[in-house]
Design a protein around this motif. Structure first.
Motif, mmCIF file in Angstrom:
data_model
loop_
_atom_site.group_PDB
_atom_site.id
_atom_site.type_symbol
_atom_site.label_atom_id
_atom_site.label_comp_id
_atom_site.label_asym_id
_atom_site.label_seq_id
_atom_site.Cartn_x
_atom_site.Cartn_y
_atom_site.Cartn_z
ATOM 1 N N HIS A 106 104.375 -15.901 -24.897
ATOM 2 C CA HIS A 106 103.485 -17.005 -24.563
ATOM 3 C C HIS A 106 102.112 -16.392 -24.323
ATOM 4 O O HIS A 106 101.916 -15.647 -23.357
ATOM 5 C CB HIS A 106 103.977 -17.745 -23.323
ATOM 6 C CG HIS A 106 105.225 -18.528 -23.576
ATOM 7 N ND1 HIS A 106 105.515 -19.683 -22.907
ATOM 8 C CD2 HIS A 106 106.255 -18.339 -24.440
ATOM 9 C CE1 HIS A 106 106.669 -20.171 -23.327
ATOM 10 N NE2 HIS A 106 107.137 -19.359 -24.269
ATOM 11 N N VAL A 107 101.181 -16.676 -25.236
ATOM 12 C CA VAL A 107 99.852 -16.073 -25.187
ATOM 13 C C VAL A 107 98.855 -17.143 -24.758
ATOM 14 O O VAL A 107 98.699 -18.168 -25.436
ATOM 15 C CB VAL A 107 99.450 -15.489 -26.562
ATOM 16 C CG1 VAL A 107 98.052 -14.887 -26.503
ATOM 17 C CG2 VAL A 107 100.469 -14.451 -27.014
ATOM 18 N N ALA A 108 98.213 -16.899 -23.620
ATOM 19 C CA ALA A 108 97.204 -17.836 -23.134
ATOM 20 C C ALA A 108 96.021 -17.830 -24.087
ATOM 21 O O ALA A 108 95.548 -16.768 -24.500
ATOM 22 C CB ALA A 108 96.766 -17.447 -21.724
ATOM 23 N N LYS A 109 95.572 -19.028 -24.436
ATOM 24 C CA LYS A 109 94.448 -19.132 -25.370
ATOM 25 C C LYS A 109 93.236 -18.355 -24.867
ATOM 26 O O LYS A 109 92.542 -17.699 -25.635
ATOM 27 C CB LYS A 109 94.092 -20.603 -25.608
ATOM 28 C CG LYS A 109 93.067 -20.792 -26.703
ATOM 29 C CD LYS A 109 92.745 -22.245 -26.936
ATOM 30 C CE LYS A 109 93.727 -22.799 -27.931
ATOM 31 N NZ LYS A 109 93.347 -24.149 -28.403
ATOM 32 N N VAL A 110 93.003 -18.386 -23.564
ATOM 33 C CA VAL A 110 91.867 -17.667 -22.995
ATOM 34 C C VAL A 110 92.019 -16.152 -23.229
ATOM 35 O O VAL A 110 91.042 -15.459 -23.503
ATOM 36 C CB VAL A 110 91.670 -18.011 -21.492
ATOM 37 C CG1 VAL A 110 92.815 -17.476 -20.637
ATOM 38 C CG2 VAL A 110 90.344 -17.509 -20.989
ATOM 39 N N ASP A 111 93.243 -15.617 -23.142
ATOM 40 C CA ASP A 111 93.467 -14.192 -23.420
ATOM 41 C C ASP A 111 93.246 -13.871 -24.891
ATOM 42 O O ASP A 111 92.683 -12.838 -25.231
ATOM 43 C CB ASP A 111 94.896 -13.780 -23.036
ATOM 44 C CG ASP A 111 95.102 -13.690 -21.536
ATOM 45 O OD1 ASP A 111 94.105 -13.723 -20.789
ATOM 46 O OD2 ASP A 111 96.274 -13.590 -21.121
ATOM 47 N N LEU A 112 93.709 -14.756 -25.749
ATOM 48 C CA LEU A 112 93.556 -14.557 -27.189
ATOM 49 C C LEU A 112 92.078 -14.503 -27.571
ATOM 50 O O LEU A 112 91.627 -13.568 -28.236
ATOM 51 C CB LEU A 112 94.265 -15.682 -27.944
ATOM 52 C CG LEU A 112 94.291 -15.603 -29.447
ATOM 53 C CD1 LEU A 112 95.042 -14.376 -29.928
ATOM 54 C CD2 LEU A 112 94.930 -16.862 -30.018
ATOM 55 N N VAL A 113 91.326 -15.474 -27.102
ATOM 56 C CA VAL A 113 89.896 -15.531 -27.417
ATOM 57 C C VAL A 113 89.160 -14.358 -26.777
ATOM 58 O O VAL A 113 88.329 -13.702 -27.419
ATOM 59 C CB VAL A 113 89.292 -16.882 -26.977
ATOM 60 C CG1 VAL A 113 87.773 -16.880 -27.105
ATOM 61 C CG2 VAL A 113 89.902 -18.017 -27.774
ATOM 62 N N GLY A 114 89.491 -14.043 -25.527
ATOM 63 C CA GLY A 114 88.835 -12.936 -24.829
ATOM 64 C C GLY A 114 89.097 -11.599 -25.496
ATOM 65 O O GLY A 114 88.188 -10.771 -25.629
ATOM 66 N N SER A 115 90.340 -11.372 -25.924
ATOM 67 C CA SER A 115 90.677 -10.114 -26.600
ATOM 68 C C SER A 115 89.933 -9.982 -27.918
ATOM 69 O O SER A 115 89.433 -8.901 -28.256
ATOM 70 C CB SER A 115 92.183 -10.033 -26.856
ATOM 71 O OG SER A 115 92.880 -9.972 -25.644
#
Length: 166
Positions: A132-141
């Motif tokens: 489960h990947v948080a959208k905020v983590d995906l965009v931030g990475s």
């Protein structure tokens, strides 16, 4: 030997299926992020039947596995795995199940990693077997990798041949 990553965002009716093929290479310093070199981006046309999409994905997996074998210098060299990352959000869950079956039936060694992009601020491996990947983590990475030049596009991107229709 770099790891080959194949990332798939399934679509069909309103959004096309998108596929990215990248190589991940570790840096010399352990504290640094690995770099990603995106070699290919594919967009499968709208309304493409899922069996045809699966066939295209397996063709890319086959090519990546063959490339890893050809890079091996000695018979006892350890092969880096081919990793197939599949977005299981929305229509993706049945597709993940089908891809898992097709990989097993055809003898592929690629590791299938199902992912759900979720709201919130927590990324975790859930009990359902999906990351489960948080959208905020995906965009931030992605932003961090772009800002740090850790995400590189293949040379063909400059020629306009980088994004191709299947």
């Amino acid at each position: 030997m770099p790891e080959i990553l194949i990332s798939v965002d399934l679509g069909q009716a309103q959004d096309p299926t998108a596929i990215a093929v990248a190589e991940r290479t570790e840096t010399a310093e352990m504290w640094e992020y690995p770099s990603l070199a995106v070699r290919q981006l594919r967009r499968i046309p709208l309304q493409t039947p899922y069996p045809d999409v699966y066939t295209e994905i397996l063709r890319l997996v086959t090519r990546a596995e063959q490339e890893q074998l050809s890079r091996r210098v000695r018979e006892d060299d350890e092969l880096e795995p081919v990793t197939l990352l599949v977005d299981g959000t929305g229509v993706g869950r049945p597709a993940v199940d089908e891809l898992r079956l097709r990989l097993a039936r055809t003898g592929h060694t690629a590791a299938l990693v199902p992912i759900l992009i979720v709201p919130g601020a927590r990324t975790m491996m859930a009990t359902d077997g999906y990351y489960h990947v948080a959208k905020v983590d995906l965009v931030g990475s992605m932003q961090t990798m772009l800002d740090s030049a850790l995400l590189k596009l293949a040379q063909m991107a400059l020629s306009g041949e980088f994004l191709s229709e299947a």
